[in-house]
Design a protein around this motif. Sequence first.
Motif, PDB file in Angstrom:
ATOM      1  N   GLN B  84       0.821  -1.213   0.000  1.00  0.00           N
ATOM      2  CA  GLN B  84       0.000   0.000   0.000  1.00  0.00           C
ATOM      3  C   GLN B  84       0.853   1.259   0.000  1.00  0.00           C
ATOM      4  OE1 GLN B  84      -2.500  -0.932   3.310  1.00  0.00           O
ATOM      5  NE2 GLN B  84      -4.270  -1.303   2.005  1.00  0.00           N
ATOM      6  N   ARG B  85       1.890   1.262   0.820  1.00  0.00           N
ATOM      7  CA  ARG B  85       2.738   2.460   0.888  1.00  0.00           C
ATOM      8  C   ARG B  85       3.525   2.650  -0.403  1.00  0.00           C
ATOM      9  NH1 ARG B  85       3.532   5.268   5.602  1.00  0.00           N
ATOM     10  NH2 ARG B  85       2.943   4.244   7.532  1.00  0.00           N
ATOM     11  N   ALA B  86       4.071   1.555  -0.915  1.00  0.00           N
ATOM     12  CA  ALA B  86       4.914   1.677  -2.103  1.00  0.00           C
ATOM     13  C   ALA B  86       4.098   2.108  -3.315  1.00  0.00           C
ATOM     14  CB  ALA B  86       5.613   0.345  -2.379  1.00  0.00           C
ATOM     15  N   THR B  87       2.839   1.660  -3.378  1.00  0.00           N
ATOM     16  CA  THR B  87       2.003   1.995  -4.537  1.00  0.00           C
ATOM     17  C   THR B  87       1.856   3.502  -4.705  1.00  0.00           C
ATOM     18  OG1 THR B  87       0.796  -0.072  -4.351  1.00  0.00           O
ATOM     19  CG2 THR B  87      -0.294   1.695  -5.544  1.00  0.00           C
ATOM     20  N   VAL B  88       1.758   4.215  -3.585  1.00  0.00           N
ATOM     21  CA  VAL B  88       1.585   5.663  -3.686  1.00  0.00           C
ATOM     22  C   VAL B  88       2.886   6.426  -3.419  1.00  0.00           C
ATOM     23  CG1 VAL B  88      -0.861   5.591  -3.134  1.00  0.00           C
ATOM     24  CG2 VAL B  88       0.807   5.765  -1.287  1.00  0.00           C
ATOM     25  N   SER B  89       3.992   5.690  -3.267  1.00  0.00           N
ATOM     26  CA  SER B  89       5.232   6.353  -2.828  1.00  0.00           C
ATOM     27  C   SER B  89       5.787   7.312  -3.878  1.00  0.00           C
ATOM     28  CB  SER B  89       6.286   5.317  -2.466  1.00  0.00           C
ATOM     29  OG  SER B  89       6.607   4.557  -3.607  1.00  0.00           O
ATOM     30  N   TYR B 109      12.352   0.706  -3.676  1.00  0.00           N
ATOM     31  CA  TYR B 109      13.213  -0.099  -2.796  1.00  0.00           C
ATOM     32  C   TYR B 109      13.241   0.511  -1.394  1.00  0.00           C
ATOM     33  CZ  TYR B 109      14.775  -2.050  -7.223  1.00  0.00           C
ATOM     34  OH  TYR B 109      14.801  -2.641  -8.456  1.00  0.00           O
ATOM     35  N   ALA B 110      13.354   1.842  -1.331  1.00  0.00           N
ATOM     36  CA  ALA B 110      13.431   2.506  -0.027  1.00  0.00           C
ATOM     37  C   ALA B 110      12.118   2.350   0.727  1.00  0.00           C
ATOM     38  CB  ALA B 110      13.771   3.982  -0.216  1.00  0.00           C
ATOM     39  N   SER B 111      11.002   2.533   0.014  1.00  0.00           N
ATOM     40  CA  SER B 111       9.695   2.457   0.669  1.00  0.00           C
ATOM     41  C   SER B 111       9.434   1.054   1.204  1.00  0.00           C
ATOM     42  CB  SER B 111       8.604   2.858  -0.326  1.00  0.00           C
ATOM     43  OG  SER B 111       7.338   2.614   0.224  1.00  0.00           O
ATOM     44  N   VAL B 112       9.664   0.036   0.373  1.00  0.00           N
ATOM     45  CA  VAL B 112       9.415  -1.348   0.792  1.00  0.00           C
ATOM     46  C   VAL B 112      10.359  -1.726   1.938  1.00  0.00           C
ATOM     47  CG1 VAL B 112       9.566  -3.752   0.063  1.00  0.00           C
ATOM     48  CG2 VAL B 112       8.470  -2.081  -1.417  1.00  0.00           C
ATOM     49  N   SER B 113      11.622  -1.361   1.824  1.00  0.00           N
ATOM     50  CA  SER B 113      12.572  -1.718   2.885  1.00  0.00           C
ATOM     51  C   SER B 113      12.181  -1.089   4.210  1.00  0.00           C
ATOM     52  CB  SER B 113      13.991  -1.259   2.555  1.00  0.00           C
ATOM     53  OG  SER B 113      14.291  -1.505   1.241  1.00  0.00           O
ATOM     54  N   ALA B 160       5.289  -4.473  -5.796  1.00  0.00           N
ATOM     55  CA  ALA B 160       5.238  -3.032  -5.513  1.00  0.00           C
ATOM     56  C   ALA B 160       5.723  -2.237  -6.721  1.00  0.00           C
ATOM     57  CB  ALA B 160       6.079  -2.706  -4.285  1.00  0.00           C
ATOM     58  N   LEU B 161       6.759  -2.719  -7.400  1.00  0.00           N
ATOM     59  CA  LEU B 161       7.275  -2.017  -8.581  1.00  0.00           C
ATOM     60  C   LEU B 161       6.183  -1.891  -9.639  1.00  0.00           C
ATOM     61  CD1 LEU B 161      10.815  -3.639  -8.931  1.00  0.00           C
ATOM     62  CD2 LEU B 161      10.373  -1.205  -8.643  1.00  0.00           C
ATOM     63  N   ALA B 162       5.496  -3.004  -9.901  1.00  0.00           N
ATOM     64  CA  ALA B 162       4.456  -2.989 -10.931  1.00  0.00           C
ATOM     65  C   ALA B 162       3.294  -2.098 -10.515  1.00  0.00           C
ATOM     66  CB  ALA B 162       3.972  -4.414 -11.197  1.00  0.00           C
ATOM     67  N   LEU B 163       2.848  -2.251  -9.265  1.00  0.00           N
ATOM     68  CA  LEU B 163       1.690  -1.475  -8.803  1.00  0.00           C
ATOM     69  C   LEU B 163       1.990   0.021  -8.792  1.00  0.00           C
ATOM     70  CD1 LEU B 163       0.470  -3.758  -5.886  1.00  0.00           C
ATOM     71  CD2 LEU B 163      -0.740  -3.279  -8.009  1.00  0.00           C
ATOM     72  N   ALA B 164       3.178   0.386  -8.311  1.00  0.00           N
ATOM     73  CA  ALA B 164       3.529   1.803  -8.221  1.00  0.00           C
ATOM     74  C   ALA B 164       3.609   2.418  -9.609  1.00  0.00           C
ATOM     75  CB  ALA B 164       4.843   1.973  -7.482  1.00  0.00           C
ATOM     76  N   ILE B 173      -5.670   2.225  -9.032  1.00  0.00           N
ATOM     77  CA  ILE B 173      -4.940   1.103  -8.435  1.00  0.00           C
ATOM     78  C   ILE B 173      -4.993   1.178  -6.915  1.00  0.00           C
ATOM     79  CG2 ILE B 173      -2.659   0.054  -8.187  1.00  0.00           C
ATOM     80  CD1 ILE B 173      -3.595  -0.402 -10.934  1.00  0.00           C
ATOM     81  N   GLU B 174      -4.693   2.375  -6.413  1.00  0.00           N
ATOM     82  CA  GLU B 174      -4.639   2.603  -4.973  1.00  0.00           C
ATOM     83  C   GLU B 174      -5.965   2.216  -4.307  1.00  0.00           C
ATOM     84  OE1 GLU B 174      -4.471   6.808  -2.492  1.00  0.00           O
ATOM     85  OE2 GLU B 174      -4.254   6.777  -4.667  1.00  0.00           O
TER      86      GLU B 174
END
Lengths: 409, 261
Positions: B84-89, B109-113, B160-164, B173-174
């Motif tokens: 969820q966070r990475a999608t809108v990051s 990468y930063a958001s997911v990590s 996350a890469l694909a969704l974002a 998407i969100e």
Amino acid sequence: MTTLLTLSGVGKDYAKIDTNGGRLRLVWELLRGHAASNVFRALDGIGFEMQRGASLGVIGENGAGKSTLLKIIAGVVKPTRGSVTVNGRVGALLELGSGFHPEYTGLANIDLAAALLGLGPDEIDAKREEIIAFADLGEHIRDPIKHYSSGMVVRLGFAVATALRPDVLITDEVLAVGDESFQKKCVAWMEGYLEQGGTLLLCSHSMYHIQRLCRSALWLDHGRAHMYDSADLVAREYLAWHEQRSSKARQAALSAAGALDYQVRRVSLRACGSGPEVDPAAGFDVDAAVFSPDGRPPVLALGVVRADGTAVYGSTSEIDGAAPCGREDGSFVFRVRFQDLPLLPGHYRLRAHAMDPEGLRLFDTHEVPFVVAGTTRELGHVRLPRAWQPAAGDAAPDAVRCRVDTAGH
Amino acid sequence: MAPTPGVARHRALLRNFLRRELSVRYLGSYTGLAWALLHPLALLAVYYFVFTMVFRAGGYQGKSFLLFVAVALWPWLAAQEALQRATVSLASYAGLIRKVAFPHEIVIYASVSATLLLQFAGYLIVLVALAAFGEPVRFAGLLIAVPLWLVMALAVTGLALALAALQVYIRDIEHILMPTLMILMYLTPILYPIALVPDELRPWVVANPFAWLVDRMRDALLEGRIAFAWGDLAALAVAAAIFAGGRWVFLRLSPQFEDLI
């Protein structure tokens, strides 16, 4: 001299998205590796080379593709066509606060900018003091950027971009924001940078900055290179073109306002001497007809401007106390002779404006170009009467007191 | 484009973004990082109240139901929050994306990590808390659980890469993501054991990769089974494929971010 930057046939298309379906189609096209089908051509067929130490100004109207071009060179945008080669480090300052995070303090943003340029925190340590000193923000450097004024953001941005001594410095319209003293500081810095062999790409609407800092200039018009030459020449052409266009637009707006206004029906200019060019001593005759919707005699304003739009002289029939001669079709005819012109040789335009009988409101504009014949090495627009005085003896103290009398005669 | 050493350049940037992600989440909140630690414990207390005191759920294979749920629920919550966070990051990096040249995937990468690091810390806190209350947590199981988290991180990053990337083009998407994840959670054997699923539906439930992950996690932390299994390699392969696919989508779509974001 080494080639630092090469662009050949560079073009950029932006996808035009008007519907939600369009967004889906665009995603599908991109995923299949196709180019977007519905596009706006922002830039096309741009090619030039820049040697180390060169300075290029990019000018053009809003939306001409200047920012897109700079973004492509900075690597922010991938060109749709053509190729870009950069042999060195690019420092880009694209618009306000580029690359800053509003929640961060000035100091934290310096670190972020360094990381974006690939420097670690230790490498930036040496530069930090220099950046803080150049930005000259005092205690504000510890405040979040969101509390900064736009001028302060630009100061910090410029300080960061320049502290890293890039091989090519790209700046987009940043000089327009800072205050007078900071602008001077920036211009001084850029001049020093160029003297030391730096390469500059400057985008500005200020022809003053373009002519002062750049040796050559590129004029973009609707995404294409309209003119690529020395900065002085391009800047002059650009200004003249703008002047012409805005007077045309003014005229169109006025004529759209309706037929019930005071209008210049006709203006003609005839050189009094022989030949089509105006001999300054003989002068020229102006014959103008101004329509009046209410039958009252209108006022005619006449002005002389240089080809680039610089005003030289203007007056009106009301100031001069001249009365027109009325005609049956509702128009009034004015005849004026200009003689013994102090104008220097060159290209000029005569402007005729229709005004209401009170001489307060200006309604219509017509222009007639003319050329003042001759050649000269004098500078400026007009020739001022003057007389050089004989030096009073050899004694220096007297010579200092000696004044040149230019009035009278 | 500039000839800078790629890896070193991006490592400094990733570190900076990661710090930014961690600090922005707690910047301006007084409880700060303490909340990151209290949150999992508070959640655990609620689950205790619901499952043990209200539903009085009996044990499962000799383990308390609370432990059974907690071991599987936290990885799911971690994956869900990370997605969820990475999608809108990307939106919060719009200023950078429009003006500065850098590889956009570093944002993801930063958001997911950041999310997974905080959630993993919470997971450890929950396990320690459960053990302190006398639940039989097999800490040796972490030998498998930690690599499992890494496999999960790989797959989550790919998704996350694909969704974002899609979110930049399609803002829906969100909004679709939240209910979808909710439905998927109930379709994954997190709150119930797979054995209770009717026979004819079980193959469908087992086909969910996350069901495998949950099962393997429980085996390790509840039963202490830490031997390597060939299934682990298959899971790694699946995760790597998801990552590669997601990154492919991202790289196809990212050149236009600057215009659309």
